[in-house]
Design an enzyme around this catalytic site. Structure first.
Site, PDB file in Angstrom:
ATOM      1  N   CYS A  73      -4.522  -1.483  -1.818  1.00  0.00           N
ATOM      2  CA  CYS A  73      -4.698  -0.047  -2.001  1.00  0.00           C
ATOM      3  C   CYS A  73      -5.661   0.162  -3.171  1.00  0.00           C
ATOM      4  O   CYS A  73      -5.382  -0.287  -4.284  1.00  0.00           O
ATOM      5  CB  CYS A  73      -3.336   0.581  -2.320  1.00  0.00           C
ATOM      6  SG  CYS A  73      -3.411   2.335  -2.689  1.00  0.00           S
ATOM      7  N   CYS A 133     -11.057   3.155   0.548  1.00  0.00           N
ATOM      8  CA  CYS A 133      -9.619   3.385   0.742  1.00  0.00           C
ATOM      9  C   CYS A 133      -9.219   2.539   1.938  1.00  0.00           C
ATOM     10  O   CYS A 133      -9.916   2.546   2.963  1.00  0.00           O
ATOM     11  CB  CYS A 133      -9.357   4.866   0.999  1.00  0.00           C
ATOM     12  SG  CYS A 133      -7.669   5.215   1.608  1.00  0.00           S
ATOM     13  N   GLU A 149      -2.139   7.795   8.367  1.00  0.00           N
ATOM     14  CA  GLU A 149      -0.704   7.647   8.136  1.00  0.00           C
ATOM     15  C   GLU A 149       0.087   8.216   9.321  1.00  0.00           C
ATOM     16  O   GLU A 149       1.158   7.713   9.651  1.00  0.00           O
ATOM     17  CB  GLU A 149      -0.373   8.405   6.849  1.00  0.00           C
ATOM     18  CG  GLU A 149       0.739   7.888   6.011  1.00  0.00           C
ATOM     19  CD  GLU A 149       0.786   6.399   5.774  1.00  0.00           C
ATOM     20  OE1 GLU A 149      -0.238   5.780   5.482  1.00  0.00           O
ATOM     21  OE2 GLU A 149       1.878   5.843   5.905  1.00  0.00           O
ATOM     22  N   ASP A 180       0.871  -1.180   0.000  1.00  0.00           N
ATOM     23  CA  ASP A 180       0.000   0.000   0.000  1.00  0.00           C
ATOM     24  C   ASP A 180       0.911   1.234   0.000  1.00  0.00           C
ATOM     25  O   ASP A 180       2.124   1.114   0.195  1.00  0.00           O
ATOM     26  CB  ASP A 180      -0.883  -0.005   1.263  1.00  0.00           C
ATOM     27  CG  ASP A 180      -1.764   1.232   1.385  1.00  0.00           C
ATOM     28  OD1 ASP A 180      -2.369   1.640   0.375  1.00  0.00           O
ATOM     29  OD2 ASP A 180      -1.861   1.814   2.486  1.00  0.00           O
ATOM     30  N   SER A 181       0.310   2.394  -0.160  1.00  0.00           N
ATOM     31  CA  SER A 181       1.089   3.635  -0.071  1.00  0.00           C
ATOM     32  C   SER A 181       1.657   3.817   1.337  1.00  0.00           C
ATOM     33  O   SER A 181       2.616   4.567   1.515  1.00  0.00           O
ATOM     34  CB  SER A 181       0.189   4.829  -0.393  1.00  0.00           C
ATOM     35  OG  SER A 181      -0.881   4.888   0.535  1.00  0.00           O
ATOM     36  N   HIS A 234      -7.054   2.843   4.122  1.00  0.00           N
ATOM     37  CA  HIS A 234      -6.730   3.532   5.379  1.00  0.00           C
ATOM     38  C   HIS A 234      -7.978   3.707   6.256  1.00  0.00           C
ATOM     39  O   HIS A 234      -7.869   3.794   7.474  1.00  0.00           O
ATOM     40  CB  HIS A 234      -6.151   4.928   5.095  1.00  0.00           C
ATOM     41  CG  HIS A 234      -4.711   4.932   4.676  1.00  0.00           C
ATOM     42  ND1 HIS A 234      -4.281   4.439   3.471  1.00  0.00           N
ATOM     43  CD2 HIS A 234      -3.590   5.375   5.321  1.00  0.00           C
ATOM     44  CE1 HIS A 234      -2.954   4.589   3.370  1.00  0.00           C
ATOM     45  NE2 HIS A 234      -2.518   5.150   4.487  1.00  0.00           N
TER      46      HIS A 234
HETATM   47  N1  DGL Z   1      -4.770   3.282   1.036  1.00  0.00           N
HETATM   48  C1  DGL Z   1      -4.929   3.795  -0.270  1.00  0.00           C
HETATM   49  C2  DGL Z   1      -6.233   3.381  -0.907  1.00  0.00           C
HETATM   50  O1  DGL Z   1      -6.763   2.352  -0.586  1.00  0.00           O
HETATM   51  C3  DGL Z   1      -4.491   5.168  -0.658  1.00  0.00           C
HETATM   52  C4  DGL Z   1      -4.291   6.232   0.347  1.00  0.00           C
HETATM   53  C5  DGL Z   1      -3.360   7.280  -0.221  1.00  0.00           C
HETATM   54  O2  DGL Z   1      -2.176   7.001  -0.272  1.00  0.00           O
HETATM   55  O3  DGL Z   1      -3.851   8.338  -0.657  1.00  0.00           O
HETATM   56  O4  DGL Z   1      -6.726   4.052  -1.762  1.00  0.00           O
END
Ligand code: DGL
Length: 271
Positions: free
Chosen positions: A75, A185, A153, A12-13, A187
């Protein structure tokens, strides 16, 4: 039945994909898991698609070098931007994640569904196709949420910043009678207690992680790649940025300490 002890790569990011990781950990306890948080390049939600493609390829190459037998793109943003390119380039099973519009449309009683996701996800062609395919039988309100993934984050799951952002993002959805929210997302599942508090107990919140873990299991089974039931599942965590903050945040969101390794240098550049 054949078995394969090689690891599964997950990326993931940043720390968001751990919402998927923990589900895979619970469902497939005998598997070895490698998790890459691309924290040095987070967030992905506002980056150019080509940049996300290049990072996804670099991280996948690292995971392959570690012997990965399958990759999970944990992600939504990277799935939308890069999964087709990853599948063209690499021949191992690659599982992605997309907003759970179909189950939400099936679940809603009010007939109004809200999607929370990054700007990049909701602007993507893949999302437009998904909405077109499943979004017809309900009113689907799409809400990009800039800044929200960053709160997670930085480990801020309940503070003034995520509260203010969520109040702003949820208000128009709730005003239209949304009774089902899709977390588009990875997160956002870490914000579920706050989202539930702000949206009220009647609103259903959908996290697609269980569906991703099930799909991964199916793909591994179909390819004869599952680990032996007697195997002890291990795990390693990597980051492309400084490790102090993600180490603290991962401890917080997983509820246990982990050792975070630095991604080797060649996989840091955008390629
Ligand atoms: N966790 C990521 C997603 O599912 C992206 C969050 C990000 O880096 O902007 O989209």
């Amino acid at each position: 039945m054949s078995h394969n002890q090689n690891p599964i790569g997950i990326f993931d990011s940043g720390v968001g994909g751990l919402s998927v990781f923990r589900q895979i950990r619970a469902d497939l306890p005998h598997e070895r898991l490698l998790y890459v948080a691309d924290s040095g390049h987070a967030p992905y939600g506002n980056k150019a698609a080509e940049f996300i493609v290049r990072r996804s390829i670099a991280i996948s190459e690292f995971l392959l070098e570690q012997g990965a037998k399958a990759i999970v793109v944990a992600c939504n943003t990277a799935t939308a931007a890069a999964i087709a390119r990853l599948r063209q380039r690499f021949s191992l099973p690659i599982v992605g994640i997309e907003p759970a519009i179909k189950p939400a449309v099936a679940l809603t009683h009010s007939g109004v569904v809200g999607i929370l996701a990054t700007g990049n996800t909701v602007r993507s062609d893949k999302f437009a196709a998904l909405l077109n395919q499943h979004g017809q039988r309900a009113r689907v309100l799409v809400q990009p949420c800039p800044g929200l993934a960053d709160c997670v984050e930085y480990g801020d799951l309940t503070g003034a910043r995520p509260r203010a952002l969520l109040e702003q993002y949820l208000a128009p959805l709730l005003a239209c009678g949304v009774d089902t929210l899709v977390l588009g997302c990875t997160h956002y599942p870490f914000l579920i207690p706050l989202i539930q508090q702000l949206a009220g107990p009647e609103v259903a919140i959908l996290d697609p992680s269980p569906a991703v873990a099930r799909q991964l299991r199916r793909r591994l089974d179909a390819a004869g790649l599952r680990a032996d039931d007697a195997a002890v599942g291990g795990e390693r965590f990597f980051t492309s940025g400084p490790s102090e903050r993600p180490t603290r945040v991962i401890h917080h969101v997983l509820g246990r300490p982990v050792r975070l390794e630095t991604l080797p240098e060649p996989f840091h550049s955008v390629g």
